[in-house]
Design a protein around this motif. Structure first.
Motif, PDB file in Angstrom:
ATOM      1  N   MET A   1       0.848  -1.159   0.000  1.00 49.65           N
ATOM      2  CA  MET A   1       0.000   0.000   0.000  1.00 49.65           C
ATOM      3  C   MET A   1       0.903   1.234   0.000  1.00 49.65           C
ATOM      4  N   GLN A   2       0.461   2.274  -0.696  1.00 54.13           N
ATOM      5  CA  GLN A   2       1.277   3.479  -0.772  1.00 54.13           C
ATOM      6  C   GLN A   2       0.410   4.736  -0.770  1.00 54.13           C
ATOM      7  N   LYS A   3       1.061   5.860  -0.527  1.00 58.82           N
ATOM      8  CA  LYS A   3       0.383   7.155  -0.506  1.00 58.82           C
ATOM      9  C   LYS A   3      -0.376   7.356  -1.816  1.00 58.82           C
ATOM     10  N   GLY A   4      -1.622   7.830  -1.701  1.00 62.12           N
ATOM     11  CA  GLY A   4      -2.442   8.090  -2.876  1.00 62.12           C
ATOM     12  C   GLY A   4      -3.370   6.952  -3.245  1.00 62.12           C
ATOM     13  N   ASP A   5      -3.141   5.756  -2.694  1.00 63.91           N
ATOM     14  CA  ASP A   5      -4.034   4.632  -2.972  1.00 63.91           C
ATOM     15  C   ASP A   5      -5.426   4.931  -2.423  1.00 63.91           C
ATOM     16  N   THR A   6      -6.435   4.513  -3.143  1.00 64.43           N
ATOM     17  CA  THR A   6      -7.816   4.628  -2.700  1.00 64.43           C
ATOM     18  C   THR A   6      -8.298   3.229  -2.365  1.00 64.43           C
ATOM     19  N   ILE A   7      -8.803   3.069  -1.139  1.00 68.07           N
ATOM     20  CA  ILE A   7      -9.274   1.753  -0.714  1.00 68.07           C
ATOM     21  C   ILE A   7     -10.656   1.869  -0.099  1.00 68.07           C
ATOM     22  N   ARG A   8     -11.312   0.736   0.011  1.00 68.24           N
ATOM     23  CA  ARG A   8     -12.639   0.683   0.611  1.00 68.24           C
ATOM     24  C   ARG A   8     -12.529   0.073   1.997  1.00 68.24           C
ATOM     25  N   THR A   9     -13.061   0.769   2.997  1.00 72.38           N
ATOM     26  CA  THR A   9     -13.054   0.273   4.365  1.00 72.38           C
ATOM     27  C   THR A   9     -14.492   0.045   4.831  1.00 72.38           C
ATOM     28  N   PRO A  10     -14.706  -0.881   5.762  1.00 75.05           N
ATOM     29  CA  PRO A  10     -16.057  -1.124   6.255  1.00 75.05           C
ATOM     30  C   PRO A  10     -16.672   0.088   6.972  1.00 75.05           C
ATOM     31  N   ARG A  11     -15.876   0.858   7.659  1.00 71.81           N
ATOM     32  CA  ARG A  11     -16.421   1.948   8.459  1.00 71.81           C
ATOM     33  C   ARG A  11     -16.591   3.261   7.698  1.00 71.81           C
ATOM     34  N   PHE A  12     -15.625   3.639   6.856  1.00 74.72           N
ATOM     35  CA  PHE A  12     -15.654   4.945   6.195  1.00 74.72           C
ATOM     36  C   PHE A  12     -15.846   4.861   4.686  1.00 74.72           C
ATOM     37  N   LEU A  13     -16.119   3.670   4.178  1.00 73.63           N
ATOM     38  CA  LEU A  13     -16.268   3.427   2.753  1.00 73.63           C
ATOM     39  C   LEU A  13     -14.975   3.748   2.020  1.00 73.63           C
ATOM     40  N   THR A  14     -14.970   4.619   1.023  1.00 74.81           N
ATOM     41  CA  THR A  14     -13.773   4.850   0.222  1.00 74.81           C
ATOM     42  C   THR A  14     -12.920   5.960   0.847  1.00 74.81           C
ATOM     43  N   VAL A  15     -11.642   5.624   1.091  1.00 71.48           N
ATOM     44  CA  VAL A  15     -10.712   6.598   1.668  1.00 71.48           C
ATOM     45  C   VAL A  15      -9.433   6.622   0.843  1.00 71.48           C
ATOM     46  N   GLU A  16      -8.724   7.734   0.914  1.00 67.52           N
ATOM     47  CA  GLU A  16      -7.430   7.865   0.241  1.00 67.52           C
ATOM     48  C   GLU A  16      -6.327   7.850   1.289  1.00 67.52           C
TER      49      GLU A  16
END
Length: 63
Positions: free
Chosen positions: A1-16
């Motif tokens: 994982m690196q800076k700028g990646d966009t991921i989906r989390t269960p609590r906050f949905l999509t985060v950068e």
């Protein structure tokens, strides 16, 4: 994982991801809000409040 990646989390949905840190560094810099992300065996993702309704997120190495 690196800076700028966009991921989906269960609590906050999509985060950068704004930074990648070790566990001690993340704690010292205030990244303490869990996102319950569990899709990567090497990283957790934690958030940090930066103002009203604003957060930034860090990938935190699990080791």
């Amino acid at each position: 994982m690196q800076k700028g990646d966009t991921i989906r989390t269960p609590r906050f949905l999509t985060v950068e991801i704004s930074t990648v840190l070790g566990r001690a560094e993340a704690w010292e810099q205030g990244f303490r809000e869990p996102t319950h992300y569990c899709d990567d065996p090497a990283f957790d993702v934690y958030g940090k409040h930066t103002g009203t309704n604003r957060m930034i997120f860090a990938a935190v190495a699990k080791n």
